[in-house]
Write a protein that holds these residues in place. Structure first.
Motif, PDB file in Angstrom:
ATOM      1  N   ALA A  99       0.834  -1.199   0.000  1.00 31.22           N
ATOM      2  CA  ALA A  99       0.000   0.000   0.000  1.00 31.22           C
ATOM      3  C   ALA A  99       0.869   1.250   0.000  1.00 31.22           C
ATOM      4  N   HIS A 100       1.862   1.267   0.871  1.00 31.18           N
ATOM      5  CA  HIS A 100       2.763   2.418   0.940  1.00 31.18           C
ATOM      6  C   HIS A 100       3.456   2.640  -0.403  1.00 31.18           C
ATOM      7  N   GLU A 101       3.933   1.570  -1.015  1.00 26.30           N
ATOM      8  CA  GLU A 101       4.624   1.694  -2.312  1.00 26.30           C
ATOM      9  C   GLU A 101       3.721   2.316  -3.368  1.00 26.30           C
ATOM     10  N   HIS A 102       2.464   1.894  -3.421  1.00 25.30           N
ATOM     11  CA  HIS A 102       1.563   2.425  -4.450  1.00 25.30           C
ATOM     12  C   HIS A 102       1.149   3.867  -4.167  1.00 25.30           C
ATOM     13  N   LEU A 103       0.920   4.182  -2.915  1.00 25.22           N
ATOM     14  CA  LEU A 103       0.590   5.577  -2.595  1.00 25.22           C
ATOM     15  C   LEU A 103       1.780   6.490  -2.899  1.00 25.22           C
ATOM     16  N   ALA A 104       2.966   6.034  -2.549  1.00 27.89           N
ATOM     17  CA  ALA A 104       4.171   6.823  -2.832  1.00 27.89           C
ATOM     18  C   ALA A 104       4.372   6.968  -4.345  1.00 27.89           C
ATOM     19  N   ARG A 105       4.091   5.906  -5.084  1.00 27.60           N
ATOM     20  CA  ARG A 105       4.241   5.960  -6.542  1.00 27.60           C
ATOM     21  C   ARG A 105       3.256   6.966  -7.142  1.00 27.60           C
ATOM     22  N   ALA A 106       2.042   7.038  -6.594  1.00 30.91           N
ATOM     23  CA  ALA A 106       1.050   7.988  -7.111  1.00 30.91           C
ATOM     24  C   ALA A 106       1.567   9.418  -7.035  1.00 30.91           C
ATOM     25  N   ILE A 107       2.176   9.798  -5.903  1.00 29.66           N
ATOM     26  CA  ILE A 107       2.649  11.179  -5.804  1.00 29.66           C
ATOM     27  C   ILE A 107       4.015  11.365  -6.455  1.00 29.66           C
ATOM     28  N   GLU A 108       4.713  10.275  -6.689  1.00 28.21           N
ATOM     29  CA  GLU A 108       5.954  10.376  -7.470  1.00 28.21           C
ATOM     30  C   GLU A 108       5.613  10.718  -8.922  1.00 28.21           C
ATOM     31  N   ILE A 109       4.584  10.058  -9.452  1.00 32.14           N
ATOM     32  CA  ILE A 109       4.137  10.326 -10.823  1.00 32.14           C
ATOM     33  C   ILE A 109       3.533  11.721 -10.921  1.00 32.14           C
ATOM     34  N   GLU A 110       2.681  12.058  -9.966  1.00 32.47           N
ATOM     35  CA  GLU A 110       1.963  13.336  -9.974  1.00 32.47           C
ATOM     36  C   GLU A 110       2.080  14.004  -8.610  1.00 32.47           C
ATOM     37  N   PRO A 111       3.147  14.811  -8.423  1.00 36.27           N
ATOM     38  CA  PRO A 111       3.375  15.435  -7.109  1.00 36.27           C
ATOM     39  C   PRO A 111       2.229  16.321  -6.618  1.00 36.27           C
TER      40      PRO A 111
END
Length: 186
Positions: free
Chosen positions: A57-69
């Protein structure tokens, strides 16, 4: 960057609301098909929280804001997840960019309230979270989660001021006890 078509995303969201809707595997398949869609990473991360798969879950949430800050809702969720995981410093760091939101944005008020909660300022938390609820017309399920925190703050204050509140109760223990395994909007 290729995003999931809106009609496909809508079907996925509608299906998830149904008992026979897409499985977790179906959502993972959508993320595999559209790996650069922050909305899918946010959605998968949120679902994984509910499933207790916290590392993923943490990885995917972090990836979401990495893609779109500037994906503010995902940033809030990642910070809230960090806070409920007992990592208030990480939450504060993640939320930093939300300070750019207007003062009257509901996410800004929610973050202000959670910052007060971290400092054990229960009166400040109640005030800011209440303001956020009044402003939030976008994500109504979040209001229920914030209302739970307000009610717990009231219980902790028991008619006392924040300075008189029991010192053995910390904001982190409050969050962990009340929302363990839950994310905003769930």
């Amino acid at each position: 960057m290729t995003l999931c078509p809106d009609d496909e995303l809508t079907r996925l969201l509608e299906g998830m609301a149904q008992p026979s809707g897409p499985t977790l595997e179906g959502l993972k398949g959508a993320v595999s098909a559209y790996p650069d869609d922050p909305r899918l990473h946010f959605l998968l991360g949120s679902v994984l929280i509910g499933e207790g798969q916290l590392i993923d879950a943490h990885e995917h949430l972090a990836r979401a804001i990495e893609i779109e800050p500037e994906y503010h809702l995902a940033r809030f969720q990642l910070g809230f997840f960090s806070l409920t995981s007992g990592e208030p410093e990480r939450a504060l760091d993640v939320w930093g960019r939300l300070d750019r939101l207007p003062d009257d944005h509901y996410l800004r008020k929610f973050v202000d309230g959670l910052r007060c909660l971290i400092r054990d300022d229960f009166n400040g938390a109640i005030a800011s979270l209440s303001e956020g609820i009044q402003l939030n017309q976008e994500n109504l399920p979040m209001n229920s989660d914030m209302q739970l925190l307000i009610e717990e703050c009231h219980k902790l204050l028991g008619g006392q001021t924040a300075d008189d509140a029991p010192s053995e109760t910390s904001a982190t223990s409050l969050l962990l006890n009340q929302l363990s395994g839950r994310g905003p909007g769930h």
